[in-house]
Scaffold this motif. Structure first.
Motif, PDB file in Angstrom:
ATOM      1  N   GLY A 144       0.796  -1.233   0.000  1.00 13.84           N
ATOM      2  CA  GLY A 144       0.000   0.000   0.000  1.00 13.84           C
ATOM      3  C   GLY A 144       0.828   1.282   0.000  1.00 13.84           C
ATOM      4  O   GLY A 144       0.445   2.257  -0.640  1.00 13.84           O
ATOM      5  N   ASP A 145       1.980   1.308   0.695  1.00 12.54           N
ATOM      6  CA  ASP A 145       2.713   2.569   0.775  1.00 12.54           C
ATOM      7  C   ASP A 145       3.922   2.613  -0.159  1.00 12.54           C
ATOM      8  O   ASP A 145       4.838   3.406   0.024  1.00 12.54           O
ATOM      9  CB  ASP A 145       3.148   2.851   2.224  1.00 12.54           C
ATOM     10  N   PHE A 146       3.899   1.762  -1.193  1.00 13.87           N
ATOM     11  CA  PHE A 146       4.963   1.779  -2.194  1.00 13.87           C
ATOM     12  C   PHE A 146       5.040   3.166  -2.840  1.00 13.87           C
ATOM     13  O   PHE A 146       4.049   3.708  -3.293  1.00 13.87           O
ATOM     14  CB  PHE A 146       4.670   0.698  -3.247  1.00 13.87           C
ATOM     15  N   MET A 147       6.232   3.767  -2.772  1.00 14.67           N
ATOM     16  CA  MET A 147       6.522   5.095  -3.322  1.00 14.67           C
ATOM     17  C   MET A 147       5.807   6.239  -2.590  1.00 14.67           C
ATOM     18  O   MET A 147       5.811   7.378  -3.058  1.00 14.67           O
ATOM     19  CB  MET A 147       6.208   5.175  -4.824  1.00 14.67           C
ATOM     20  N   PHE A 148       5.175   5.929  -1.470  1.00 15.75           N
ATOM     21  CA  PHE A 148       4.560   6.977  -0.673  1.00 15.75           C
ATOM     22  C   PHE A 148       5.647   7.693   0.124  1.00 15.75           C
ATOM     23  O   PHE A 148       6.571   7.037   0.573  1.00 15.75           O
ATOM     24  CB  PHE A 148       3.530   6.354   0.273  1.00 15.75           C
ATOM     25  N   PRO A 149       5.648   8.986   0.311  1.00 19.82           N
ATOM     26  CA  PRO A 149       4.578   9.923  -0.066  1.00 19.82           C
ATOM     27  C   PRO A 149       4.777  10.584  -1.436  1.00 19.82           C
ATOM     28  O   PRO A 149       3.969  11.432  -1.788  1.00 19.82           O
ATOM     29  CB  PRO A 149       4.687  10.976   1.038  1.00 19.82           C
ATOM     30  N   GLU A 150       5.835  10.188  -2.168  1.00 22.00           N
ATOM     31  CA  GLU A 150       6.095  10.884  -3.440  1.00 22.00           C
ATOM     32  C   GLU A 150       4.917  10.700  -4.413  1.00 22.00           C
ATOM     33  O   GLU A 150       4.434  11.644  -5.016  1.00 22.00           O
ATOM     34  CB  GLU A 150       7.398  10.392  -4.078  1.00 22.00           C
ATOM     35  N   ILE A 151       4.517   9.415  -4.585  1.00 21.80           N
ATOM     36  CA  ILE A 151       3.412   9.162  -5.513  1.00 21.80           C
ATOM     37  C   ILE A 151       2.342   8.359  -4.776  1.00 21.80           C
ATOM     38  O   ILE A 151       2.389   7.132  -4.765  1.00 21.80           O
ATOM     39  CB  ILE A 151       3.895   8.379  -6.758  1.00 21.80           C
ATOM     40  N   PRO A 152       1.383   9.021  -4.156  1.00 23.53           N
ATOM     41  CA  PRO A 152       0.306   8.279  -3.497  1.00 23.53           C
ATOM     42  C   PRO A 152      -0.590   7.580  -4.522  1.00 23.53           C
ATOM     43  O   PRO A 152      -0.601   7.952  -5.700  1.00 23.53           O
ATOM     44  CB  PRO A 152      -0.488   9.352  -2.733  1.00 23.53           C
ATOM     45  N   PHE A 153      -1.356   6.615  -4.046  1.00 22.20           N
ATOM     46  CA  PHE A 153      -2.194   5.799  -4.932  1.00 22.20           C
ATOM     47  C   PHE A 153      -3.132   6.664  -5.772  1.00 22.20           C
ATOM     48  O   PHE A 153      -3.266   6.458  -6.977  1.00 22.20           O
ATOM     49  CB  PHE A 153      -3.001   4.798  -4.087  1.00 22.20           C
ATOM     50  N   ASN A 154      -3.772   7.632  -5.111  1.00 20.27           N
ATOM     51  CA  ASN A 154      -4.768   8.417  -5.863  1.00 20.27           C
ATOM     52  C   ASN A 154      -4.129   9.195  -7.011  1.00 20.27           C
ATOM     53  O   ASN A 154      -4.708   9.315  -8.085  1.00 20.27           O
ATOM     54  CB  ASN A 154      -5.545   9.358  -4.918  1.00 20.27           C
ATOM     55  N   VAL A 155      -2.896   9.677  -6.780  1.00 21.58           N
ATOM     56  CA  VAL A 155      -2.203  10.407  -7.841  1.00 21.58           C
ATOM     57  C   VAL A 155      -1.798   9.455  -8.968  1.00 21.58           C
ATOM     58  O   VAL A 155      -2.005   9.741 -10.152  1.00 21.58           O
ATOM     59  CB  VAL A 155      -0.960  11.130  -7.273  1.00 21.58           C
ATOM     60  N   ALA A 156      -1.263   8.298  -8.587  1.00 18.47           N
ATOM     61  CA  ALA A 156      -0.840   7.335  -9.598  1.00 18.47           C
ATOM     62  C   ALA A 156      -2.028   6.918 -10.463  1.00 18.47           C
ATOM     63  O   ALA A 156      -1.933   6.819 -11.690  1.00 18.47           O
ATOM     64  CB  ALA A 156      -0.216   6.109  -8.932  1.00 18.47           C
ATOM     65  N   ARG A 157      -3.169   6.708  -9.812  1.00 21.39           N
ATOM     66  CA  ARG A 157      -4.355   6.274 -10.549  1.00 21.39           C
ATOM     67  C   ARG A 157      -4.811   7.367 -11.522  1.00 21.39           C
ATOM     68  O   ARG A 157      -5.144   7.111 -12.678  1.00 21.39           O
ATOM     69  CB  ARG A 157      -5.481   5.944  -9.573  1.00 21.39           C
ATOM     70  N   MET A 158      -4.778   8.610 -11.018  1.00 24.20           N
ATOM     71  CA  MET A 158      -5.163   9.757 -11.833  1.00 24.20           C
ATOM     72  C   MET A 158      -4.258   9.862 -13.060  1.00 24.20           C
ATOM     73  O   MET A 158      -4.733  10.065 -14.183  1.00 24.20           O
ATOM     74  CB  MET A 158      -5.002  10.993 -10.945  1.00 24.20           C
ATOM     75  N   VAL A 159      -2.961   9.700 -12.843  1.00 20.35           N
ATOM     76  CA  VAL A 159      -2.018   9.812 -13.958  1.00 20.35           C
ATOM     77  C   VAL A 159      -2.236   8.672 -14.947  1.00 20.35           C
ATOM     78  O   VAL A 159      -2.266   8.878 -16.171  1.00 20.35           O
ATOM     79  CB  VAL A 159      -0.567   9.832 -13.435  1.00 20.35           C
ATOM     80  N   HIS A 160      -2.429   7.458 -14.418  1.00 25.64           N
ATOM     81  CA  HIS A 160      -2.630   6.276 -15.266  1.00 25.64           C
ATOM     82  C   HIS A 160      -3.847   6.471 -16.180  1.00 25.64           C
ATOM     83  O   HIS A 160      -3.763   6.253 -17.390  1.00 25.64           O
ATOM     84  CB  HIS A 160      -2.823   5.051 -14.359  1.00 25.64           C
TER      85      HIS A 160
END
Lengths: 471, 202, 79
Positions: free
Chosen positions: A37-53
């Protein structure tokens, strides 16, 4: 290349591929975050990654559609683009707006981005897929309008074919429905209701016209079948797609506060939505059977035919799986939706853009088709991507079924909580991540095939002249 | 049409065994349409079985005479269109447009009657949201009416192009006439199922 | 050919009138079956003579007739 202005397509295709790679990178990050769950957090949180994807997907497909339009319109209308300069300017505007938005997503927290871009004066942010700052949305609208102007002026001065008419209609619809991105009512029900007018009426409405037109163009060019035959199929497929797709919007109006009759309309009409995709598949195979010549670009034909099969599976079959209201009552917003979303987007839109790039890129570079070795690699990339995506889909379907089983079907006492359910499907998420890596390899193979082709072959102008003479 | 063409016509126009009446693409479209209506009609039958009282009350507000007149109109329109196709097969090419126009005319008649029914029901205060019966009544019949209109457009386009001599070969003529006629008959067939469901069955 | 069409047409009109008349009765389960049977006959005539599927490919006739049977069966099943 028959018309000089067709080269306007080049930067669009190239930039689309860059964004495609970006989308896949963020897909892999997301796949990992499902497990850690916290992979690459806080640089790229899940919600941001999903938005970018998801945003990258939409934007690169739009670049692909625009490139496809600039490539095929001169050939269809038999005249040069109205303004290649406008095409070039709009490319840079669109690319800059897109890049800045993605940088904005990644560089600052979303709330800061909203503040910086003055969202409070005209609030449109914060909605799934429509996360772009208002100024980006306005920029997109201007790009669409300028693009449409260029397209319509070209169509008006040249030969009018069914392919160019269907394509133009689709593009007008694309621009028109985008305007609902600016409508942001306070009522959550109304907001969701009209939100689907962008999201659904794009992918299950007007985009299907664009898909149909591009596919028809590729099939006319590669099979040499009479235009009349292709056009007749195109008309009927489009009619069916619109009949089922427009009223099929109802399947998004289940359980969100819209009137109850949508349960019936949504169920009935979206149950029909597989049919136009089935017709598309029959169309492609029947054109192939009636072909009058063997086009040297086998890879493009593979992509085009593969597109109809995967679109039928992803949009048709996987859509139908959870579209009936009594079924959707349990499956609403589970991993089953993600499974459908992945295969449908890949089959219908990713593959058609890859198909037109596969067909157009060699021609734009002065050869009729890529070398045999390059094509072999490209066809292998088609199989790699398709099999990987099918695996992702099947695994997400399995995840969805487990989720429904543990979390949705049991009554209050027996049901597992959301996070506990997610833990129970971790193994499946690992396998999905592996399939995602496979897909990434496929993308690299696709790109490598074009590099190999560019290195291996010199421009073969006589062949290009042949194409021009034949068309 | 010149004399030479006339001599060749009977051969080109005789329907052979196992020949599809119209274009394969059109028939795929017809099958798809039939599938939509199958879902709507069986949904309606299901709802009727589930809420019999609601349906009885709803049916009682409809006018069976309007249903009857419309059924007769569509059947007659279908007959006219079939006559046009029969004339084509017999080589009497110039007669087809007249029959097709007449068929489209029956469609206009149907649309007028149906609209009068809608206006009456609306002014009595019924609409799509009243209950499940009225949803099915309004939605299904309106959706069907849109198909009547589409069928009319197809008939008119073919008749018009026929007169302008767009269809040059016997094969092109047969395809155009049969495709348009088949679609029109499909619309009629669907109404033949709607009629008992809405107006007749107790 | 033309006479056959005219006869089919007149028969269809007559059966429609008969069905409408039957609708005035409210009693009896035979009524239901009679109306469904009438609709089946009318539909099949339309398919065979107007659509011309009596001479068409057997598969097409089977699909359209199958559609007819499915609709009427769903009516009978839920009533």
């Amino acid at each position: 290349m028959k018309y000089a202005s067709q080269s306007a397509a080049k930067p669009y295709f190239a930039f689309a591929m860059i964004l495609f790679v970006g989308q896949i990178v963020f897909g892999l990050i997301l796949g990992t975050q499902y497990i850690i769950g916290d992979f690459m957090f806080p640089e790229i949180p899940f919600n941001v990654a999903r938005m970018v994807h998801t945003n990258l997907l939409i934007v690169w497909l739009l670049f692909g559609f625009m490139g496809a339009t600039y490539f095929l319109l001169p050939e269809e209308t038999q005249c040069e683009l109205y303004s290649p300069l406008l095409a070039k300017i709009l490319f840079w505007v669109f690319a800059a707006a897109g890049t800045l938005t993605i940088i904005g997503y990644l560089a600052v927290p979303y709330a800061t981005l909203a503040e910086l871009t003055g969202n409070k004066y005209f609030p449109t942010m914060g909605r799934e897929f429509l996360e772009q700052p208002t100024i980006t949305k306005i920029g997109l609208a201007l790009v669409f309008i300028g693009f449409l102007f260029n397209v319509i002026m070209t169509v008006l001065k040249g030969r009018k074919t069914v392919v160019s008419m269907v394509l133009t209609t689709g593009l007008i619809g694309l621009a028109a429905f985008w305007m609902f991105a600016f409508y942001n009512p306070a009522s959550l029900v109304m907001d969701k209701y009209f939100w689907w007018w962008v999201v659904h009426l794009w992918v299950e409405g007007v985009w299907e016209l664009i898909l149909g037109a591009i596919l028809a163009f590729i099939l006319i060019r590669t099979t040499g079948v009479d235009r009349e035959v292709v056009e007749k199929w195109l008309y009927l497929i489009i009619a069916m797609a619109l009949i089922s797709g427009i009223l099929g919007t109802g399947h998004h109006f289940f359980f969100i506060g819209a009137p109850g009759y949508w349960l019936w309309i949504g169920s009935v009409f979206s149950a029909i939505e597989p049919l136009p995709f089935f017709m598309l598949m029959v169309f492609a195979f029947s054109m192939l059977k009636q072909r009058r010549r063997d086009h040297p670009n086998k890879a493009a034909v593979t992509w085009a035919v593969g597109c109809t099969i995967m679109a039928f599976l992803g949009a048709g079959v996987w859509g139908f799986l959870h579209t009936l209201a009594p079924v959707n009552y349990y499956t609403h917003g589970t991993q089953l939706t993600a499974a459908h979303g992945h295969l449908a987007f890949y089959g219908a839109y990713v593959m058609i853009v890859l198909a037109i790039i596969s067909y157009a890129w060699p021609i734009l570079n002065g050869r009729q088709a890529n070398s045999l070795q390059a094509q072999r690699l490209e066809i292998a990339s088609c199989w790699t991507m398709s099999v990987s995506m099918l695996l992702i889909t099947l695994l997400l379907t399995a995840a969805g079924v487990v989720q429904i089983w543990l979390q949705r079907i049991p009554d209050d006492v027996g049901a597992l909580g959301f996070m506990a359910t997610q833990d129970a499907i971790t193994v499946i998420y690992w396998m999905r991540l592996a399939a995602g890596v496979g897909f990434g390899v496929g993308v690299l193979m696709y790109l490598a095939s074009f590099v190999a082709a560019a290195r291996a072959s010199k421009p073969t102008e006589p062949l290009v002249a042949d194409v021009a003479a034949m068309s | 049409m010149n004399a030479r063409e006339r001599i060749h016509l009977p051969l080109g126009n005789v329907a052979t065994e196992e020949e599809i009446p119209g274009d394969l693409a059109m028939w795929f479209f017809i099958f798809a349409e039939l599938a939509v209506f199958a879902l709507l009609l069986s949904g309606m039958a299901f709802a009727r079985g589930n809420w019999p009282d609601m349906f009885s009350a709803g049916v009682a507000t409809l006018h069976p005479e309007a249903g009857l007149i419309n059924t007769l109109a569509l059947l007659t329109g279908s007959y006219w269109v079939a006559r046009g196709v029969a004339d084509m097969r017999a080589g009497r090419l110039s007669r087809l447009p007249g029959w097709f126009y007449a068929g489209a005319g029956s469609g206009v008649f149907y649309v007028v009657i149906k609209s009068v029914e809608y206006v009456q029901l609306f002014s009595a205060g019924y609409n799509l949201r009243t209950d499940t019966f009225y949803f099915f009544y309004f939605f299904t019949t309106f959706f069907h009416m849109m198909h009547v209109v589409l069928g009319m457009v197809i008939l008119l386009v073919v008749a018009r192009r026929w007169q302008r001599g767009v269809y040059q070969t016997p094969e092109a003529r047969r395809m155009a006439a049969d495709s348009a006629a088949s679609y029109w008959h499909m619309v009629d067939l669907v109404w033949l199922m709607l009629f008992p469901l809405l107006y007749i069955l107790p | 050919m033309t006479t056959k069409l005219t006869h089919s047409w007149l028969a269809l009109l007559a059966l429609t009138g008969l069905g409408w008349w039957l609708g005035h009765f409210t009693e009896g389960s035979w009524l239901l079956w009679a109306i469904i049977l009438l609709s089946a006959i009318k539909g099949q005539w339309l398919i065979d003579h107007f659509m011309g599927l009596a001479q068409g490919p057997k598969l097409f006739r089977a699909i359209v007739s199958g559609w007819l049977v499915a609709i009427l069966a769903s009516m009978a099943m839920f009533l």
